[in-house]
Design a protein around this motif. Sequence first.
Motif, PDB file in Angstrom:
ATOM      1  N   SER A  59       7.301   5.240  -7.005  1.00 29.49           N
ATOM      2  CA  SER A  59       8.461   5.633  -5.258  1.00 29.49           C
ATOM      3  C   SER A  59       7.612   4.888  -4.668  1.00 29.49           C
ATOM      4  O   SER A  59       6.228   4.592  -4.956  1.00 29.49           O
ATOM      5  N   TYR A  60       8.140   4.177  -3.759  1.00 29.22           N
ATOM      6  CA  TYR A  60       7.784   3.511  -2.369  1.00 29.22           C
ATOM      7  C   TYR A  60       8.423   3.814  -1.363  1.00 29.22           C
ATOM      8  O   TYR A  60       9.250   4.472  -1.640  1.00 29.22           O
ATOM      9  N   THR A 107      12.679   6.342  -4.312  1.00 29.65           N
ATOM     10  CA  THR A 107      11.979   7.741  -5.496  1.00 29.65           C
ATOM     11  C   THR A 107      12.783   5.928  -7.033  1.00 29.65           C
ATOM     12  O   THR A 107      14.047   5.476  -7.276  1.00 29.65           O
ATOM     13  N   GLU A 154       0.779  -1.348   0.523  1.00 32.04           N
ATOM     14  CA  GLU A 154      -0.385   0.146  -0.140  1.00 32.04           C
ATOM     15  C   GLU A 154       0.820   1.719  -0.011  1.00 32.04           C
ATOM     16  O   GLU A 154       0.584   2.388  -0.067  1.00 32.04           O
ATOM     17  N   ASP A 155       2.068   1.265   0.356  1.00 34.17           N
ATOM     18  CA  ASP A 155       3.070   2.722  -0.378  1.00 34.17           C
ATOM     19  C   ASP A 155       3.743   2.317  -0.941  1.00 34.17           C
ATOM     20  O   ASP A 155       4.669   3.339  -0.944  1.00 34.17           O
ATOM     21  N   THR A 208       7.138  -3.674  -9.431  1.00 33.48           N
ATOM     22  CA  THR A 208       6.017  -3.312  -8.384  1.00 33.48           C
ATOM     23  C   THR A 208       5.744  -4.949  -7.651  1.00 33.48           C
ATOM     24  O   THR A 208       5.444  -5.426  -6.727  1.00 33.48           O
ATOM     25  N   THR A 263      11.682   7.362   1.961  1.00 31.54           N
ATOM     26  CA  THR A 263      10.437   7.618   0.536  1.00 31.54           C
ATOM     27  C   THR A 263      12.270   7.243  -0.783  1.00 31.54           C
ATOM     28  O   THR A 263      12.891   8.007  -0.635  1.00 31.54           O
ATOM     29  N   ARG A 291       3.721   3.789  -5.229  1.00 29.81           N
ATOM     30  CA  ARG A 291       2.721   4.761  -5.514  1.00 29.81           C
ATOM     31  C   ARG A 291       3.916   4.009  -7.401  1.00 29.81           C
ATOM     32  O   ARG A 291       4.844   3.330  -7.588  1.00 29.81           O
ATOM     33  N   GLU A 292       3.219   5.401  -7.859  1.00 30.82           N
ATOM     34  CA  GLU A 292       4.078   5.381  -9.335  1.00 30.82           C
ATOM     35  C   GLU A 292       5.233   4.927  -9.693  1.00 30.82           C
ATOM     36  O   GLU A 292       6.034   4.695 -10.189  1.00 30.82           O
TER      37      GLU A 292
END
Length: 200
Positions: A153-154, A177, A147-148, A194, A175, A150-151
Amino acid sequence: LFLPHKRPPVAAFSAGRFPRAGNCARRKGPPRCTIHKSSTMSKARLVLKDVMRHPVVRSIPVQWGEMDAFQHVNNTVYFKYFEVARLAYFEKLVETIQGLDTSNEFDAEGFLTGRGLGPILSSTECSFKFPLRYPDTALVAATVKPEDVRESSYDMSYIVWSSDHERPAAVGSGTVTSFDYNSGKVAPLPQVVTQAIEDL
């Protein structure tokens, strides 16, 4: 800085003046107490189990030279601990990517060498729970929750666990990237990366 905690002398505990835990009955003479040690220990083991569930856990002996003038591990050292866990996570991530990418379309080997698409640390933070001191062994764990992600980054979370004290010394996050080192620009996370994060 860490503020020192004043604790009663051990002799006070053994004399019954400062019960560690449990229920005390006030009667004439010294208080009679029932000590529940197993409850505290079971909670510590439960938290340790949570630490060991992380995809990567690294054991790092605390070095005497890592302590500062205040006789605890300097705050900057924790970010080095995070780095050890972060690189271990990336290495395991590459292994997972190689298992998923059977067509070899993604340059997994270049992922950690600054060749092509790879990770770059955008920000990091640490919350200190109690001061580590020599001698001790820190268990440093890292993970990324699906759930952490993103497009492009994480967020990676860390925990530094004191083996001697059986409790967390610090928790942190960073974070990460997705970065194209060839073009020098942020890039979307490939699907295989991912998927590998979810599989870890």
